[in-house]
Design a protein around this motif. Structure first.
Motif, PDB file in Angstrom:
ATOM      1  N   TRP A 119       0.965  -1.266  -0.001  1.00 48.15           N
ATOM      2  CA  TRP A 119      -0.005   0.119   0.026  1.00 48.15           C
ATOM      3  C   TRP A 119       0.835   1.012  -0.026  1.00 48.15           C
ATOM      4  N   GLY A 127      -3.183   3.442  -2.893  1.00 49.55           N
ATOM      5  CA  GLY A 127      -3.214   2.249  -3.767  1.00 49.55           C
ATOM      6  C   GLY A 127      -2.123   1.386  -3.434  1.00 49.55           C
ATOM      7  N   TYR A 128      -2.585   0.397  -4.275  1.00 45.99           N
ATOM      8  CA  TYR A 128      -1.229  -1.003  -4.037  1.00 45.99           C
ATOM      9  C   TYR A 128      -0.446  -0.820  -5.066  1.00 45.99           C
ATOM     10  N   ARG A 139       2.053   2.521  -9.411  1.00 46.62           N
ATOM     11  CA  ARG A 139       0.983   1.695  -9.417  1.00 46.62           C
ATOM     12  C   ARG A 139       0.086   1.755 -10.548  1.00 46.62           C
ATOM     13  N   ASN A 144      -4.780  -2.959  -9.098  1.00 47.50           N
ATOM     14  CA  ASN A 144      -5.704  -2.606  -8.143  1.00 47.50           C
ATOM     15  C   ASN A 144      -7.014  -2.935  -8.290  1.00 47.50           C
ATOM     16  N   VAL A 148      -9.568  -5.209  -5.686  1.00 45.16           N
ATOM     17  CA  VAL A 148     -11.007  -4.826  -5.367  1.00 45.16           C
ATOM     18  C   VAL A 148     -11.834  -6.212  -5.188  1.00 45.16           C
ATOM     19  N   GLN A 166     -11.497  -1.888   2.774  1.00 46.57           N
ATOM     20  CA  GLN A 166     -10.206  -1.816   2.160  1.00 46.57           C
ATOM     21  C   GLN A 166     -10.522  -1.897   0.692  1.00 46.57           C
ATOM     22  N   THR A 170      -9.650   0.889  -1.909  1.00 46.20           N
ATOM     23  CA  THR A 170      -8.728   0.320  -3.449  1.00 46.20           C
ATOM     24  C   THR A 170      -9.423   1.008  -4.440  1.00 46.20           C
TER      25      THR A 170
END
Length: 387
Positions: A119, A127-128, A139, A144, A148, A166, A170
């Motif tokens: 993260w 965002g991841y 990213r 992402n 989800v 989460q 996201t």
């Protein structure tokens, strides 16, 4: 290395040779799968595959996974799996937990916590990232979007509110990649706004549909419909299948990959569930039939695409089965997993990158994303057979 990983063997840009050289043997493929596997058999295969991943790829102390077995063998603490593969593994663990909560719930919870290392807060939104503990943000909106879907499924099987929270956070990052250029749509990569891809917009709309079904917040449904209309207008071929992307000059990359059409099948099924409008059900069936004709071998059960794409087409066929009740879609998926297990599994319990039947390959290394794709499909098919 990130761009090399994404480019090689599959799509998006010309291949750059990796420093690790795999030894590949080509063997003749066998005849068609004799009979469809039972639910107990498929579930056993799923457990077998999950165990192989845990034994070879997981870094115990961090509860994350490594990118490939070659890295694991040479350096016990090699590079972690990129976010795309992490998302597939999350989906595999969510499906496994749905099948056997007492066996896999702890692994699922542990992995969701481990993903926090990816993260990254940047430009006032989290965002991841493609890798954990990254210095500068890199990213991908599609990465992402897959997360989800995994978190939503995790929430459904655990009822843990933190999963849903989460997933919504996201999704906020995913939708931040949408703008009005080319009339709408979400970009592929945050730091290079060069194209808008089906592989971002399709899972984003499915994520929006699933979040609407869980929250009844109308903004999610409106977003799903907006992305659906844009993607169909800009990236759908006349046969119903979907092209890969459109660049910012308006030029369409007309390559077709099974996962792009797969997520649009799921989007149509979801919109049919919500609205009851027959047009969405009919469109889901139309795309599914075209996808089956393009990628599925009726004789062998092979799925002629990379497993990291094809497992999502199996997911989509399962959703068509749930929507229509037509047994052929479940049987197609059973035949595919039978082919994958019986024809593609090597002596170590690993699977190659491609699920096609033109040749069988044995490689000197195994990629985490390819093993997670197999784990996911076994668990998903076993779950569908149990319902």
């Amino acid at each position: 290395m990130i761009d090399e990983m994404r480019a090689c063997m599959f799509h998006r840009m010309p291949c750059i040779l990796l420093p690790l050289v795999a030894i590949v043997f080509v063997l003749p493929h066998s005849a068609a799968v004799a009979e469809l596997p039972s639910q107990a058999t498929v579930l056993e295969w799923g457990d077998e595959s999950m165990a192989a991943v845990e034994a070879a790829f997981r870094v115990e102390q961090d509860y994350w996974y490594l990118e490939d077995v070659s890295t694991w063998r040479s350096t016990p603490r090699g590079k972690p799996v990129f976010m795309w593969g992490a998302g597939v593994q999350l989906s595999a663990l969510a499906a496994a937990t749905s099948n056997q909560p007492e066996k896999y719930r702890g692994q699922l919870d542990g992995y969701v916590k481990a993903l926090h290392h990816y993260w990254h807060e940047h430009l006032r939104i989290g965002g991841y990232d493609v890798s954990p503990h990254a210095g500068s943000a890199d990213r991908y909106y599609d990465d992402n979007a897959w997360i989800v879907l995994g978190l939503v499924e995790g929430y459904e099987v655990t009822q843990d509110a933190s999963y849903l929270k989460q997933a919504k956070a996201t999704f906020n990052f995913v939708i931040s990649g949408e703008d009005d250029r080319l009339g709408g749509g979400i970009y592929w990569r945050e730091k290079e706004l060069l194209s808008k891809n089906t592989c971002t917009n399709a899972p984003a709309m499915v994520g929006a549909i699933r979040l609407y079904e869980l929250t009844e917040e109308t903004a999610y449904l409106e977003t799903a419909k907006r992305l659906y209309a844009w993607t169909c207008e800009h990236l759908q071929d006349e046969d119903g299948l979907f092209w890969d992307n459109i660049n910012m000059r308006g030029e369409v990359d007309r390559r077709k990959y099974s996962y792009n059409s797969a997520l649009m099948i799921r989007a149509n099924c979801g919109l049919y569930r919500i609205t009851g409008e027959e047009k969405y059900k009919q469109e889901a069936e139309r795309i599914a039939k075209a996808a089956k004709a393009k990628w599925y071998n009726e004789e062998t059960g092979a799925m002629n695409d990379a497993g990291r794409f094809a497992h999502l087409l199996v997911d989509a066929f399962l959703e068509v089965y749930a929507t229509t009740g037509e047994q052929q879609w479940l049987d197609t998926c059973r035949k595919t997993v039978g082919y994958v297990h019986e024809e593609l599994r090597d002596e170590r319990g690993f699977y190659p990158g491609n699920w096609g039947d033109s040749q069988r390959r044995r490689s000197g290394k195994a990629a985490m994303i390819d093993q997670a794709s197999v784990s996911r499909v076994f668990q998903a098919v076993a779950r569908a057979m149990a319902n």
